[in-house]
Motif scaffolding. Structure first.
Motif: not given
Length: 490
Positions: A287-299
């Protein structure tokens, strides 16, 4: 005045009008049509204003209501009554009657007249008890059939469910019978039967009792959880998991609700809120990796949209993006960054090296993704740089974390030219595999050199027949065959 039968026939035959006859029922419709035409022809001759002047006559032509007409009609009626009763006497036994034996017909029944000629009203006919014996017997309702609501035991009920027969479960009212029904269904190892019984228990038992009994029946519990998942009954499913103390499963089901959120910022915030749920260690890291990846994808998506719109980056003009990077898996995100952000420094969010380090991607996975992305762009210099390494003496050598057979497959899928394929086919260690790959991809030099190294003159002669006549490969084979310094083994 009594008439004989012969006089009666003369009476009918000498009539001025053609009358009905009830004897021939098969021709009844045609005769009725003729009679109606006759009546209509009479009406055309009579005006409405002169209706009182028309004299009504009988079939014999005598005025209706006259003395002679009344005497004749009374005598004829008495004679028919004495000769033939209205209905024959019928015994209480049920004889098999056909149309010719019975004194009734459908036309006579609805007209109130039997074949004998005696007039009778429709209600009088139905009121006769002897006639009611011929009424068809109505079918019994389904509830009276034992095949539907028979006194089946729980085991017999399960067997009938397996056979696909209709069985009512409503008669199992006690908790003991319901649990026996469930146990026999589980013992039958039939998922459809188990689900059918669980649906009945869900409807007929309170939640607390049902959850308590399912806790000791793991097979039925798994079927029930699957059923609630398929029917999307999230509320009851979460209640069940909480009752059973399965907090990790509850957290996972709550976490999966992110799929229904379309807005990227709201989805990111929801995933961030799920970090506090009681996951296992492995799931918590996911779940932590999912959040980090999603935040990076938005940027990355926001920056690339601006660059593509402004036309600042040449690669977006040569290779336009087919889809946004949002919600893509990790390896797809890495592949995207290898395509469009290959040369970026490690400190940026879109750098392939930064993504590899942040998400701890293995060397083989990173190498295969990078190779596929650069081969897609036909950047063969970048491909060669991936394999080049220097030893401690400063000498370069081609090495790969993947097998060179796998490298050749990746390059071939991205339509690499023969010259590029030939270089990496030659790096395959196994001779037989190298020859097989070279023949598959038409790398003739690799095959010729391998046969030369094997000193197999016979195979080289056979391969000479497969190459194009007069080609450089044929000339090379002829030179090798005529070389006296090579010690052939055959």
């Amino acid at each position: 005045m009594m008439k004989s039968k012969a006089d009666e026939e003369d009476y009918w035959n000498s009539s001025k009008f053609k009358a009905f006859t009830f004897d021939d029922e098969d021709d009844e419709f045609s005769r009725l049509k003729e009679s109606r035409q006759a009546v209509n022809s009479i009406r055309q001759l009579v005006d409405d204003d002169d209706e009182d002047e028309v004299e009504k006559v009988s079939w014999s032509g005598e005025p209706v209501g006259s003395i002679s007409w009344s005497v004749k009609e009374t005598a004829a009626s008495n004679q028919r009554t004495e000769k033939e009763p209205a209905f024959p006497k019928i015994s209480t036994e049920r004889p098999s009657l056909n149309k010719s034996q019975s004194g009734l017909s459908l036309s006579a029944l609805f007209k109130g007249k039997s074949k004998g000629g005696n007039l009778q009203s429709f209600t009088d006919t139905l009121g006769d008890p002897s006639v009611r014996l011929f009424a068809p017997e109505l079918r019994k309702p389904k509830s009276e059939y034992k095949d539907f609501v028979g006194d089946w035991s729980p085991e017999e009920t399960v067997q009938r469910l397996q056979q696909g027969k209709a069985v009512s479960l409503e008669k199992f009212r006690s908790l003991q019978d319901k649990l026996l029904l469930l146990d026999f269904a589980v013992a039958a190892h039939d998922g459809n039967v188990i689900t059918a019984v669980l649906i009945y228990l869900k409807r007929s038992l309170c939640k607390e009792v049902l959850f308590r009994e399912l806790e000791s029946r793991q097979t039925a519990l798994r079927h029930f959880i699957h059923y609630l998942t398929e029917t999307r009954d999230q509320r009851l499913l979460l209640e069940l998991l909480r009752t059973l103390g399965r907090t990790e499963d509850v957290a996972l089901f709550q976490y999966k609700e992110y799929k229904s959120i379309k807005d990227e910022n709201k989805r990111r915030d929801f995933v961030k809120s799920c970090l506090s749920l009681p996951f296992s260690l492995e799931d918590s890291a996911h779940v932590q990796d999912h959040y980090t990846l999603l935040e990076r994808q938005i940027i990355i998506e926001a920056a690339d949209q601006r660059a593509e719109r402004d036309g600042k980056m040449e690669i977006f003009r040569k290779f336009p993006r087919k889809a946004p990077i949002l919600y893509m898996p990790l390896i797809t995100t890495l592949y995207y960054c290898c395509l469009y952000h290959y040369n970026e420094s490690e400190g940026t969010y879109s750098s392939p090296l930064n993504i590899r380090q942040t998400f701890k991607i293995s060397e083989k996975q990173y190498f295969a993704t990078m190779l596929a992305a650069r081969a897609k762009l036909k950047a063969w210099d970048n491909v060669e740089a991936l394999f080049t390494s220097k030893n401690w003496l400063g000498m370069t050598k081609k090495r790969s974390p993947l097998s060179f057979q796998r490298v050749v497959d990746i390059l071939q899928k991205n339509s690499a030219p023969t010259q590029v394929l030939q270089e990496y086919v030659g790096l395959v260690d196994d001779a037989e595999l190298r020859i097989s790959l070279a023949q598959k991809h038409k790398c003739h030099d690799i095959v010729i050199n391998t046969y030369r190294d094997m000193k197999d003159r016979q195979l080289l002669v056979e391969y000479r027949k497969k190459v194009e006549h007069g080609s450089a490969e044929e000339i090379k084979i002829d030179m090798l065959l005529s070389n006296s310094q090579i010690r052939w083994k055959n």
